[in-house]
Design an enzyme around this catalytic site. Structure first.
Site, PDB file in Angstrom:
ATOM      1  N   ARG A 248     131.636  39.236  41.858  1.00 13.82           N
ATOM      2  CA  ARG A 248     130.277  39.059  41.349  1.00 13.82           C
ATOM      3  C   ARG A 248     129.268  39.024  42.498  1.00 13.82           C
ATOM      4  O   ARG A 248     128.199  39.630  42.417  1.00 13.82           O
ATOM      5  CB  ARG A 248     130.182  37.773  40.533  1.00 13.82           C
ATOM      6  CG  ARG A 248     128.746  37.450  40.073  1.00 13.82           C
ATOM      7  CD  ARG A 248     128.714  36.212  39.217  1.00 13.82           C
ATOM      8  NE  ARG A 248     129.292  36.469  37.908  1.00 13.82           N
ATOM      9  CZ  ARG A 248     129.930  35.551  37.185  1.00 13.82           C
ATOM     10  NH1 ARG A 248     130.089  34.331  37.669  1.00 13.82           N
ATOM     11  NH2 ARG A 248     130.404  35.855  35.995  1.00 13.82           N
TER      12      ARG A 248
ATOM     13  N   THR B 206     137.448  26.709  35.489  1.00 11.70           N
ATOM     14  CA  THR B 206     137.356  26.631  36.945  1.00 11.70           C
ATOM     15  C   THR B 206     138.053  25.382  37.472  1.00 11.70           C
ATOM     16  O   THR B 206     138.186  25.216  38.677  1.00 11.70           O
ATOM     17  CB  THR B 206     135.880  26.596  37.378  1.00 11.70           C
ATOM     18  OG1 THR B 206     135.215  25.503  36.727  1.00 11.70           O
ATOM     19  CG2 THR B 206     135.177  27.901  37.005  1.00 11.70           C
TER      20      THR B 206
ATOM     21  N   LYS C 213     137.349  36.403  35.063  1.00 13.18           N
ATOM     22  CA  LYS C 213     137.987  35.810  33.887  1.00 13.18           C
ATOM     23  C   LYS C 213     137.385  36.348  32.595  1.00 13.18           C
ATOM     24  O   LYS C 213     138.115  36.701  31.663  1.00 13.18           O
ATOM     25  CB  LYS C 213     137.863  34.280  33.945  1.00 13.18           C
ATOM     26  CG  LYS C 213     138.580  33.656  35.139  1.00 13.18           C
ATOM     27  CD  LYS C 213     138.570  32.142  35.086  1.00 13.18           C
ATOM     28  CE  LYS C 213     137.166  31.578  35.255  1.00 13.18           C
ATOM     29  NZ  LYS C 213     136.596  31.869  36.603  1.00 13.18           N
ATOM     30  N   THR C 214     136.063  36.421  32.523  1.00  8.81           N
ATOM     31  CA  THR C 214     135.421  36.963  31.324  1.00  8.81           C
ATOM     32  C   THR C 214     135.771  38.428  31.142  1.00  8.81           C
ATOM     33  O   THR C 214     136.034  38.891  30.019  1.00  8.81           O
ATOM     34  CB  THR C 214     133.891  36.787  31.414  1.00  8.81           C
ATOM     35  OG1 THR C 214     133.576  35.400  31.569  1.00  8.81           O
ATOM     36  CG2 THR C 214     133.218  37.312  30.158  1.00  8.81           C
TER      37      THR C 214
ATOM     38  N   ASP D 123     135.110  29.873  27.238  1.00  6.70           N
ATOM     39  CA  ASP D 123     134.831  29.669  28.652  1.00  6.70           C
ATOM     40  C   ASP D 123     134.658  28.178  28.949  1.00  6.70           C
ATOM     41  O   ASP D 123     134.222  27.415  28.085  1.00  6.70           O
ATOM     42  CB  ASP D 123     133.553  30.428  29.041  1.00  6.70           C
ATOM     43  CG  ASP D 123     133.430  30.633  30.532  1.00  6.70           C
ATOM     44  OD1 ASP D 123     134.416  30.387  31.257  1.00  6.70           O
ATOM     45  OD2 ASP D 123     132.344  31.054  30.996  1.00  6.70           O
TER      46      ASP D 123
END
Length: 356
Positions: free
Chosen positions: A229, A170, A76-77, A121
């Site tokens: 990640r 999230t 997302k980032t 975020d």
């Protein structure tokens, strides 16, 4: 960090989806793709977002506000930075927990330049007063700044330059409908397939100057929980092992040996995950058992078991939540190489609970 230390905090798990520390954040920044063409996976979201950005550039306008939802570590980032890069605009990064008052948000919004991308975020954790201010800012590019208190308070309208808000969450269900409705584009990030993770790993290996074989990448991908990640983190640990214990080349055997050292098994379960399953199977015969009782048996807090271990175990089909408590599935018994008590005694076993 000592990843294989059982006393390490839960958020330092090797398979934790959240970024661990400043060092890892710096490494992530170096591995992030810079445009949509480099971005691996999320084909539907990527294609739809590409159309939105192309249309905005053709009109010479700022892009619509974008909401990205999904589990941590899925990109997302990264996508927010790509949106800014594709639009040729600067990006401002903040988070919902950092905005506790409407004044905090007003200070950020008033300093934005025309076309700038504001990445917010964990937007669902923003305070309610700031959230209500954001409604007007997103729709009318205006905020009312309250000066003074009580009956003498005055609202001063402040015009804002057109900007693009990229919200990430999230837990999309916690966003109020008025906020969700103000986003022009909403994209849900899915977990990655092993083949997509292999592409991520090969790309990261090139950037990190790591020699890796296809089977080595497949082994890491299979233990990465569908999360880029985690795949990148495992790749770095396997790289360290290959440099110290082998010739630096990541093969399937080297990857398996390295991840076994770090207690990440073939399905991506780590020490905590296996401890929960082992307690459920050995101490409680596969359940049902209450969450608090299971947490005591594992020696962890109730919240740790419920929020850290359970989501992945449920997603993998190893554990089920029922009104009577937690129950192990047949797949859990098979994964740990154990036989359900009823089957060992010649009975029908637990498969009837799941219709199998």
């Amino acid at each position: 960090m000592n990843w294989d230390d059982e006393s390490a905090p839960t958020d330092e798990r090797l398979v934790a989806p959240a970024a661990a520390d400043g060092e890892e954040t710096a490494v992530e920044a170096a591995l992030r793709p810079k445009d949509l063409g480099e971005f691996v996976g999320q084909e539907r979201v990527r294609e739809q977002l590409d159309l939105v950005l192309r249309a905005a550039r053709a009109r010479g306008a700022t892009a619509d506000h974008v909401l990205l939802s999904g589990a941590p570590g899925l990109g997302k980032t990264t996508l927010s930075m790509i949106i800014a890069a594709e639009m040729g605009a600067p990006i401002r990064i903040t988070s919902g927990p950092a905005i506790q008052h409407a004044g905090d948000l007003a200070a950020i919004l008033s300093s934005l330049t025309e076309g700038e991308v504001l990445f917010l975020d964990e937007i669902h954790r923003m305070s309610r007063p700031a959230e209500e201010m954001l409604y007007m800012a997103m729709e009318d590019f205006r905020v009312d700044v309250i000066v003074g208190k009580g009956p003498g308070a005055t609202a001063i309208p402040l015009e804002l330059p057109p900007f693009t808000l990229v919200g990430a969450t999230t837990r999309a269900g916690l966003l109020p409908p008025p906020l969700r409705d103000r986003f022009g584009f909403t994209g849900h990030m899915e977990f990655y397939a092993p083949a997509e993770l292999q592409r991520v790993i090969h790309r990261s290996a090139r950037l990190l100057d790591v020699e890796i074989e296809g089977e080595g990448a497949a082994e890491i991908a299979g233990r990465s929980r569908g999360t880029p990640r985690i795949a990148n983190r495992l790749l770095r640990r396997v790289r360290d092992y290959a440099q110290v214990k082998a010739d630096g080349v990541v093969t399937r055997e080297i990857a398996a040996q390295a991840l076994n050292v770090y207690e990440v098994d073939g399905r991506g379960l780590d020490r905590l995950d296996r401890a929960v399953l082992t307690a459920l199977l050995k101490l409680f015969g596969g359940g049902p058992v209450g969450l608090s009782t299971l947490a005591v048996a594992v020696g962890e807090e109730r919240e740790t078991v419920e929020e850290v271990a359970e989501p992945f175990l449920v997603r993998e089909g190893l554990l089920a939540r029922t009104p009577r408590g937690r129950v192990a599935t047949p797949a859990a018994w098979a994964h740990l190489g154990m036989v359900p008590p009823q089957q060992a005694a010649g009975g029908p076993g637990q498969q009837g609970l799941f219709g199998r």
